[in-house]
Design a protein around this motif. Structure first.
Motif, mmCIF file in Angstrom:
data_model
loop_
_atom_site.group_PDB
_atom_site.id
_atom_site.type_symbol
_atom_site.label_atom_id
_atom_site.label_comp_id
_atom_site.label_asym_id
_atom_site.label_seq_id
_atom_site.Cartn_x
_atom_site.Cartn_y
_atom_site.Cartn_z
ATOM 1 N N ASN A 293 0.811 -1.215 0.000
ATOM 2 C CA ASN A 293 0.000 0.000 0.000
ATOM 3 C C ASN A 293 0.852 1.276 0.000
ATOM 4 N N SER A 315 1.405 -7.252 -1.701
ATOM 5 C CA SER A 315 0.592 -7.535 -0.520
ATOM 6 C C SER A 315 -0.869 -7.637 -0.974
ATOM 7 N N VAL A 330 1.442 -12.360 -2.075
ATOM 8 C CA VAL A 330 2.297 -13.135 -1.174
ATOM 9 C C VAL A 330 1.612 -13.196 0.187
ATOM 10 N N THR A 333 -2.893 -16.230 2.385
ATOM 11 C CA THR A 333 -3.930 -16.584 1.418
ATOM 12 C C THR A 333 -3.437 -16.356 -0.019
ATOM 13 N N SER A 348 3.478 -3.199 5.414
ATOM 14 C CA SER A 348 3.562 -2.988 6.862
ATOM 15 C C SER A 348 4.012 -4.228 7.618
ATOM 16 N N GLN A 352 -0.429 -12.056 8.312
ATOM 17 C CA GLN A 352 -0.780 -12.902 7.158
ATOM 18 C C GLN A 352 0.269 -12.774 6.055
ATOM 19 N N HIS A 353 0.865 -11.596 5.933
ATOM 20 C CA HIS A 353 1.916 -11.414 4.915
ATOM 21 C C HIS A 353 3.210 -12.085 5.392
ATOM 22 N N ASN A 367 10.466 1.315 4.001
ATOM 23 C CA ASN A 367 9.229 1.775 4.620
ATOM 24 C C ASN A 367 9.456 3.121 5.294
ATOM 25 N N ASP A 385 10.989 7.300 1.764
ATOM 26 C CA ASP A 385 9.891 7.233 0.803
ATOM 27 C C ASP A 385 10.204 6.210 -0.299
ATOM 28 N N ALA A 386 9.226 5.329 -0.552
ATOM 29 C CA ALA A 386 9.437 4.235 -1.502
ATOM 30 C C ALA A 386 9.846 4.758 -2.873
HETATM 31 C C1 LIG Z 1 -8.045 -13.693 6.479
HETATM 32 C C2 LIG Z 1 -7.039 -12.723 5.987
HETATM 33 C C3 LIG Z 1 -6.070 -13.159 5.108
HETATM 34 C C4 LIG Z 1 -5.109 -12.289 4.632
HETATM 35 N N1 LIG Z 1 -4.145 -12.734 3.769
HETATM 36 C C5 LIG Z 1 -3.188 -11.886 3.369
HETATM 37 C C6 LIG Z 1 -2.152 -12.329 2.494
HETATM 38 O O1 LIG Z 1 -2.090 -13.486 2.083
HETATM 39 N N2 LIG Z 1 -1.210 -11.446 2.112
HETATM 40 C C7 LIG Z 1 -1.220 -10.136 2.534
HETATM 41 O O2 LIG Z 1 -0.320 -9.377 2.149
HETATM 42 N N3 LIG Z 1 -2.202 -9.698 3.341
HETATM 43 C C8 LIG Z 1 -3.187 -10.539 3.746
HETATM 44 N N4 LIG Z 1 -4.175 -10.053 4.546
HETATM 45 C C9 LIG Z 1 -4.253 -8.605 4.787
HETATM 46 C C10 LIG Z 1 -3.313 -8.147 5.870
HETATM 47 O O3 LIG Z 1 -3.925 -8.305 7.120
HETATM 48 C C11 LIG Z 1 -2.944 -6.670 5.675
HETATM 49 O O4 LIG Z 1 -4.120 -5.911 5.606
HETATM 50 C C12 LIG Z 1 -2.133 -6.396 4.432
HETATM 51 O O5 LIG Z 1 -1.046 -7.291 4.326
HETATM 52 C C13 LIG Z 1 -1.608 -4.977 4.479
HETATM 53 O O6 LIG Z 1 -1.003 -4.656 3.249
HETATM 54 P P1 LIG Z 1 0.093 -3.515 3.173
HETATM 55 O O7 LIG Z 1 1.178 -3.814 4.122
HETATM 56 O O8 LIG Z 1 0.462 -3.379 1.736
HETATM 57 O O9 LIG Z 1 -0.716 -2.211 3.574
HETATM 58 P P2 LIG Z 1 -0.694 -1.320 4.873
HETATM 59 O O10 LIG Z 1 -0.936 -2.139 6.078
HETATM 60 O O11 LIG Z 1 -1.608 -0.171 4.607
HETATM 61 O O12 LIG Z 1 0.803 -0.807 4.976
HETATM 62 C C14 LIG Z 1 1.375 0.117 4.115
HETATM 63 C C15 LIG Z 1 2.798 0.375 4.573
HETATM 64 O O13 LIG Z 1 3.406 1.252 3.669
HETATM 65 C C16 LIG Z 1 4.137 2.228 4.393
HETATM 66 N N5 LIG Z 1 4.191 3.428 3.572
HETATM 67 C C17 LIG Z 1 3.202 4.320 3.310
HETATM 68 N N6 LIG Z 1 3.622 5.259 2.460
HETATM 69 C C18 LIG Z 1 4.895 4.954 2.159
HETATM 70 C C19 LIG Z 1 5.876 5.552 1.324
HETATM 71 N N7 LIG Z 1 5.637 6.644 0.612
HETATM 72 N N8 LIG Z 1 7.103 4.971 1.277
HETATM 73 C C20 LIG Z 1 7.388 3.857 1.989
HETATM 74 N N9 LIG Z 1 6.498 3.254 2.791
HETATM 75 C C21 LIG Z 1 5.270 3.783 2.871
HETATM 76 C C22 LIG Z 1 3.401 2.427 5.688
HETATM 77 O O14 LIG Z 1 4.292 2.882 6.683
HETATM 78 C C23 LIG Z 1 2.902 1.010 5.961
HETATM 79 O O15 LIG Z 1 3.851 0.300 6.723
HETATM 80 C C24 LIG Z 1 -5.139 -10.935 5.039
HETATM 81 C C25 LIG Z 1 -6.110 -10.495 5.932
HETATM 82 C C26 LIG Z 1 -7.034 -11.377 6.392
HETATM 83 C C27 LIG Z 1 -8.078 -10.886 7.363
#
Ligand SMILES: Cc1cc2nc3c(=O)[nH]c(=O)nc-3n(C[C@H](O)[C@H](O)[C@H](O)COP(=O)(O)OP(=O)(O)OC[C@H]3O[C@@H](n4cnc5c(N)ncnc54)[C@H](O)[C@@H]3O)c2cc1C
Length: 409
Positions: A293, A315, A330, A333, A348, A352-353, A367, A385-386
């Protein structure tokens, strides 16, 4: 009350998982105690002493200087010396043939060496057979008692016939009690089956446990287990045992007494073929660039993957938002990956990830948030920043390639 010690596997799991919400509650406040093998064990999380590092993160002083009265930090070069395990006259040998992907022991190889030590006990020695040159400097702490390195052009590239000949020479000289090879696609799986057929042994394959003289291996497309008396030849899966972590071993170099005959190969190795990293299934990729994200510029992310030669992953949020296809997810699930390097950008580190990257060798995180769980999991982290970091990475890689081209011209 009975003296029987009752174990609570759930509590033990939570105590090991520092991301679990109940983790802190299950930590003993003891900082140091004597383990069952007579080794002093330390709980770094219970140690109050620490210092704030340059990035503002709390660092634990593992040198012990802060707990010993002196407030001076010892130099970071003070290395913990593990006790040396010496087997002067081994009663028998357990032979391990590691894959040595990229010239180094992989985590799969290290698991195998851990299993070899279980089988060797106190009287046996673990013999590692390595083909060609290597870059590994930690055979001793990985549990190698004897190291047999077979060098020569005949072992370079894809040379299973010549390797089997060499392993037969090892068989004649050492008559190992067990042969252990990783049941992997990168070498051990095929070499092990060839060796089995050459020795006339029936191997146990995809073994994930060896206990009380029995081996258990996966079968039936991963839905069944086959348990049998442990045969001499074991082709083991990753995580078949805990790697060696508490002892240091001699890694004493040994040689074959007779030279290995050269065979006339029926297989000719025509060399490696360049493949498009985007076409490699994620579960097999060695290097994954994964976006979450925090990635805002996806075109830049794709350019970075091409520049680095990495397979793309994502993610779940990135997939749900439509930036990446579902097959690239990845995690629990999605796909469970085993890359040697996993570069997580703007992810983040939700549990699950993290489940999906548990078997990766090295995790690098980019991050903005220094406190996020991905940074805690990572072996190396870049806080920033990414987009800026990906852009800088692309420029560095391109400059490096230009330099290499200029040198070659
Ligand atoms: C039953 C179930 C199964 C799931 N299975 C999976 C699965 O298989 N895989 C999976 O990935 N998730 C899974 N999830 C979802 C998981 O819980 C998280 O919601 C998801 O992994 C979060 O994705 P994210 O880290 O990309 O997003 P976020 O949690 O929103 O994190 C975004 C990160 O980016 C950072 N960031 C923001 N802006 C910038 C920037 N400009 N530069 C650098 N860093 C930045 C933030 O600091 C934050 O750490 C599952 C959830 C459930 C309930």
């Amino acid at each position: 009350m009975s003296d029987i010690i009752r174990r609570d596997p759930r509590a033990e799991r939570i105590a090991r998982n520092r991301l679990h919400p109940l983790h802190a509650a299950l930590q003993t406040q003891q900082t140091q105690w004597m383990g069952p093998n007579g080794l002093v064990r330390k709980n770094p999380h219970a140690i109050a002493a620490g210092f704030i590092g340059p990035a503002g993160l709390k660092r634990i002083d593992r040198s012990g200087a802060q707990q010993g009265g002196s407030n001076k930090r010892q130099s970071s070069s003070a290395v913990v010396q593990l006790p040396l395990h010496v087997v002067e006259q081994p009663a028998f040998v357990i032979a391990v043939v590691p894959d040595m992907v990229g010239g180094r022991l992989s985590s799969h190889d290290k698991d195998l060496l851990g299993l070899a030590h279980q089988l060797a006990g106190k009287d046996g020695a673990v013999l590692a057979v390595v083909f060609g040159e290597h870059k590994e400097a930690a055979f001793d702490t990985a549990g190698v008692d004897r190291l047999l390195q077979l060098e020569g052009d005949e072992y370079s590239g894809y040379s299973p016939e010549q390797r089997v000949l060499a392993l037969r020479a090892v068989e004649n000289q050492y008559n190992p009690r067990h042969w252990l090879l990783p049941d992997s696609r990168t070498g051990g799986g095929e070499l092990g089956r060839r060796l089995a057929s050459s020795l006339g042994e029936r191997p146990a394959t995809r073994v994930w446990q060896v206990k009380d003289g029995k081996s258990t291996g996966r079968a039936g497309a991963g839905r069944e287990d086959i348990a049998r008396a442990a045969p001499r030849l074991l082709l083991a899966a990753a995580e078949c045992a805990e790697p060696v972590s508490e002892t240091r071993h001699e890694a004493r170099a040994v040689k074959l007494s007779d030279p290995v005959a050269r065979n006339l190969p029926r297989i000719e190795d025509l060399g490696s073929v360049a493949v498009d990293p985007a076409q490699i299934p994620m579960a097999e990729s060695e290097f994954i660039l994964s976006g979450g994200n925090g990635v805002k510029d996806w075109a830049l992310f794709h350019r970075a993957a091409v520049a680095l030669g990495a397979t793309e992953g994502a993610s779940r949020v990135a997939v749900d938002d439509g930036h990446m296809p579902r097959g690239r997810q990845v995690g629990a699930t999605g796909t469970w990956v085993t890359a040697r390097v996993y570069l997580a950008v703007g992810i983040s580190g939700a549990i699950q990830h993290l489940q999906g990257i548990g078997a990766c060798d090295k995790v690098v995180a980019i991050n903005l948030d220094p406190g996020c769980d991905m940074i805690k999991r990572a072996d190396m982290a870049v806080i920033g920043d990414a987009a800026a970091i990906l852009q800088a990475l692309i420029e560095r890689v391109e400059a490096h390639r230009q330099g290499a081209k200029r040198d070659a011209a």
